[in-house]
Enzyme design. Structure first.
Site, PDB file in Angstrom:
ATOM      1  N   GLU A  93      82.594  15.516  52.223  1.00 37.71           N
ATOM      2  CA  GLU A  93      83.391  16.269  51.267  1.00 37.71           C
ATOM      3  C   GLU A  93      83.043  17.754  51.320  1.00 37.71           C
ATOM      4  O   GLU A  93      81.888  18.123  51.545  1.00 37.71           O
ATOM      5  CB  GLU A  93      83.173  15.706  49.855  1.00 37.71           C
ATOM      6  CG  GLU A  93      83.832  14.338  49.746  1.00 37.71           C
ATOM      7  CD  GLU A  93      83.672  13.653  48.408  1.00 37.71           C
ATOM      8  OE1 GLU A  93      82.864  14.100  47.579  1.00 37.71           O
ATOM      9  OE2 GLU A  93      84.376  12.658  48.194  1.00 37.71           O
ATOM     10  N   CYS A 106      81.778  25.113  49.452  1.00 39.84           N
ATOM     11  CA  CYS A 106      80.564  24.302  49.402  1.00 39.84           C
ATOM     12  C   CYS A 106      80.706  23.266  50.513  1.00 39.84           C
ATOM     13  O   CYS A 106      81.612  22.430  50.476  1.00 39.84           O
ATOM     14  CB  CYS A 106      80.457  23.643  48.024  1.00 39.84           C
ATOM     15  SG  CYS A 106      79.095  22.477  47.910  1.00 39.84           S
ATOM     16  N   CYS A 113      73.047  10.946  52.830  1.00 33.54           N
ATOM     17  CA  CYS A 113      71.781  11.679  52.732  1.00 33.54           C
ATOM     18  C   CYS A 113      70.621  10.690  52.727  1.00 33.54           C
ATOM     19  O   CYS A 113      70.730   9.601  52.164  1.00 33.54           O
ATOM     20  CB  CYS A 113      71.752  12.520  51.456  1.00 33.54           C
ATOM     21  SG  CYS A 113      70.311  13.615  51.388  1.00 33.54           S
ATOM     22  N   CYS A 117      67.260  11.749  45.728  1.00 32.81           N
ATOM     23  CA  CYS A 117      67.246  12.433  44.431  1.00 32.81           C
ATOM     24  C   CYS A 117      68.006  11.526  43.461  1.00 32.81           C
ATOM     25  O   CYS A 117      69.156  11.172  43.727  1.00 32.81           O
ATOM     26  CB  CYS A 117      67.928  13.791  44.542  1.00 32.81           C
ATOM     27  SG  CYS A 117      67.207  14.822  45.819  1.00 32.81           S
ATOM     28  N   CYS A 120      71.714  12.144  41.937  1.00 29.91           N
ATOM     29  CA  CYS A 120      72.755  12.641  42.844  1.00 29.91           C
ATOM     30  C   CYS A 120      73.610  11.499  43.389  1.00 29.91           C
ATOM     31  O   CYS A 120      73.094  10.490  43.858  1.00 29.91           O
ATOM     32  CB  CYS A 120      72.082  13.395  43.989  1.00 29.91           C
ATOM     33  SG  CYS A 120      73.199  13.779  45.339  1.00 29.91           S
ATOM     34  N   GLU A 165      71.003  17.120  53.329  1.00 28.64           N
ATOM     35  CA  GLU A 165      69.951  18.135  53.225  1.00 28.64           C
ATOM     36  C   GLU A 165      70.010  18.994  54.490  1.00 28.64           C
ATOM     37  O   GLU A 165      69.672  18.528  55.577  1.00 28.64           O
ATOM     38  CB  GLU A 165      68.585  17.432  53.080  1.00 28.64           C
ATOM     39  CG  GLU A 165      67.377  18.311  53.333  1.00 28.64           C
ATOM     40  CD  GLU A 165      67.376  19.622  52.543  1.00 28.64           C
ATOM     41  OE1 GLU A 165      67.515  19.584  51.325  1.00 28.64           O
ATOM     42  OE2 GLU A 165      67.225  20.698  53.174  1.00 28.64           O
ATOM     43  N   SER A 196      71.066  25.830  50.572  1.00 28.75           N
ATOM     44  CA  SER A 196      70.381  25.241  49.416  1.00 28.75           C
ATOM     45  C   SER A 196      69.634  23.990  49.854  1.00 28.75           C
ATOM     46  O   SER A 196      70.208  23.101  50.472  1.00 28.75           O
ATOM     47  CB  SER A 196      71.416  24.904  48.348  1.00 28.75           C
ATOM     48  OG  SER A 196      70.802  24.244  47.278  1.00 28.75           O
ATOM     49  N   SER A 219      66.559  23.637  45.101  1.00 26.01           N
ATOM     50  CA  SER A 219      66.814  22.792  43.927  1.00 26.01           C
ATOM     51  C   SER A 219      65.462  22.460  43.316  1.00 26.01           C
ATOM     52  O   SER A 219      64.734  21.626  43.850  1.00 26.01           O
ATOM     53  CB  SER A 219      67.502  21.495  44.341  1.00 26.01           C
ATOM     54  OG  SER A 219      68.733  21.781  44.942  1.00 26.01           O
ATOM     55  N   ASN A 295      76.621  17.044  35.719  1.00 21.92           N
ATOM     56  CA  ASN A 295      77.787  16.184  35.601  1.00 21.92           C
ATOM     57  C   ASN A 295      77.329  14.757  35.770  1.00 21.92           C
ATOM     58  O   ASN A 295      76.908  14.364  36.858  1.00 21.92           O
ATOM     59  CB  ASN A 295      78.788  16.539  36.689  1.00 21.92           C
ATOM     60  CG  ASN A 295      79.127  18.005  36.587  1.00 21.92           C
ATOM     61  OD1 ASN A 295      79.843  18.410  35.697  1.00 21.92           O
ATOM     62  ND2 ASN A 295      78.521  18.792  37.468  1.00 21.92           N
ATOM     63  N   CYS A 338      78.711  19.742  41.164  1.00 27.05           N
ATOM     64  CA  CYS A 338      77.408  19.549  41.799  1.00 27.05           C
ATOM     65  C   CYS A 338      76.873  18.150  41.561  1.00 27.05           C
ATOM     66  O   CYS A 338      76.875  17.667  40.435  1.00 27.05           O
ATOM     67  CB  CYS A 338      76.418  20.547  41.223  1.00 27.05           C
ATOM     68  SG  CYS A 338      76.539  22.106  42.029  1.00 27.05           S
TER      69      CYS A 338
END
Ligand code: SF4
Length: 346
Positions: A93, A106, A113, A117, A120, A165, A196, A219, A295, A338
């Site tokens: 995405e 973005c 991933c 985390c 996420c 990442e 990031s 982060s 979110n 995010c």
């Protein structure tokens, strides 16, 4: 039948050599390179300054692997989320985030991933593979076109904050940035690009050694090891002290301040003790803080902290002369915000 090679895996020099080996002039390689990158064409037929024979020869030898927009969703606030289909049908995405003065892309760097985390949505997708440089580049091209079409100006910024990442796909991410910033590519300033990361000290030092010109965001989410490890298992092996050491190394080499991305969750890091730890940490490295609205993802295990908690963070940080911005989330209605990227539209 032999599988045709992806032509965008070739360097300009290799393209030039291809033409000389086939009895043509080396500068044809430059022409093709310009079509592939600067003009971002996906078809040999579009290369109109080449003869029909040359185009046919390219067609016989190569393919141009490229991404396609599988689905585009537009939010009420102008945010656009794209499900991007890769040449092998995997999906990532990419999001266009508009503000009054700029549009930001973005972009994703991996399919899924490997880090867990726990707040996420992407973490729930198994890491399938790294994206190639051209697949990252193509996401930027797609969003630049959408920016021009829907917001009447070209793309102004890029953040590597989508799926994956970026520092675990180091070589390809750097190669994509090299192409995005090159005049032979999109000619964007590296100052407008931010990578990031969750913070992998060894790779942050490598970035500094490689003399990169873009910005770095980390982060952070907590400046207390115990809490950070709970939210981001990467912290168990790469703790805050080690992270700090690598960031100071980065600063000593690049002179660029660090942006700490920070979400405040209810009952997790919303106390005065948490903000005090953040202040102490920030004072050890030239940095600023972006407080990002959280979110909730489907199961709602974590919740956005109260407005009072955010106000307490802002007040305490500002009282300590630390620059702080509160980032309201965009595109919530289409799960483009995010931490929400999870190929749900597919
Ligand atoms: S926050 Fe980033 S690094 Fe962590 S799981 Fe999600 S995509 Fe991976």
């Amino acid at each position: 039948m032999l599988k045709k090679q992806d032509i965008r895996a070739l360097t300009k020099e290799q393209l030039r050599n291809f033409f000389t080996k086939n009895g043509d002039k080396a500068f044809r390689g430059n022409q093709v390179y310009e079509w592939l990158w600067h003009k971002a064409t996906h078809s040999f037929d579009d290369m109109t300054n080449l003869s029909k024979e040359t185009r046919m020869m390219l067609e016989e030898n190569f393919v141009i692997n490229h991404v396609e927009v599988d689905e585009m969703q537009r939010s009420n606030d102008g945010t656009i989320k794209n499900a991007i289909k890769l040449h092998d049908n995997l999906l990532v995405e990419s999001v266009l985030i508009p503000t009054e003065t700029r549009t930001t892309a973005c972009v994703s760097s991996q399919v899924g991933c490997s880090l867990d985390c726990n707040f996420c949505a992407t973490a729930r997708l198994k890491r399938m593979r790294n994206l190639n440089p051209d697949e990252i580049y193509d996401q930027v091209v797609v969003i630049d076109k959408q920016s021009r079409l829907y917001h009447n100006h070209k793309l102004s910024n890029i953040v590597f904050m989508g799926m994956g990442e970026p520092l675990l796909n180091y070589k390809n991410v750097l190669e994509s940035i090299e192409k995005i910033t090159s005049d032979e590519g999109l000619g964007m300033s590296p100052k407008r690009i931010t990578l990031s990361t969750v913070g992998i000290p060894k790779m942050i030092k490598k970035l500094a050694d490689d003399d990169v010109r873009f910005n770095l965001a980390v982060s952070l989410h907590s400046a207390i090891d115990e809490i950070r490890s709970k939210m981001m298992p990467i912290n168990e092996k790469n703790d805050l002290a080690e992270l700090l050491e690598s960031l100071n190394y980065w600063y000593s080499k690049t002179n660029k301040i660090i942006t700490f991305e920070y979400v405040i969750w209810k009952d997790i890091n919303d106390s005065q003790k948490d903000v005090n730890a953040l202040v102490t940490y920030c004072k050890k490295i030239p940095s600023k803080v972006n407080l990002i609205e959280y979110n909730a993802i489907d199961d709602g295990e974590f919740q956005q902290a109260s407005k009072a908690a955010t106000a307490m963070y802002v007040k305490t940080l500002e009282a300590n002369n630390i620059v702080v911005n509160v980032r309201r989330s965009r595109g919530k209605d289409i799960d483009a915000a995010c931490g929400q990227l999870a190929n749900k539209s597919s």
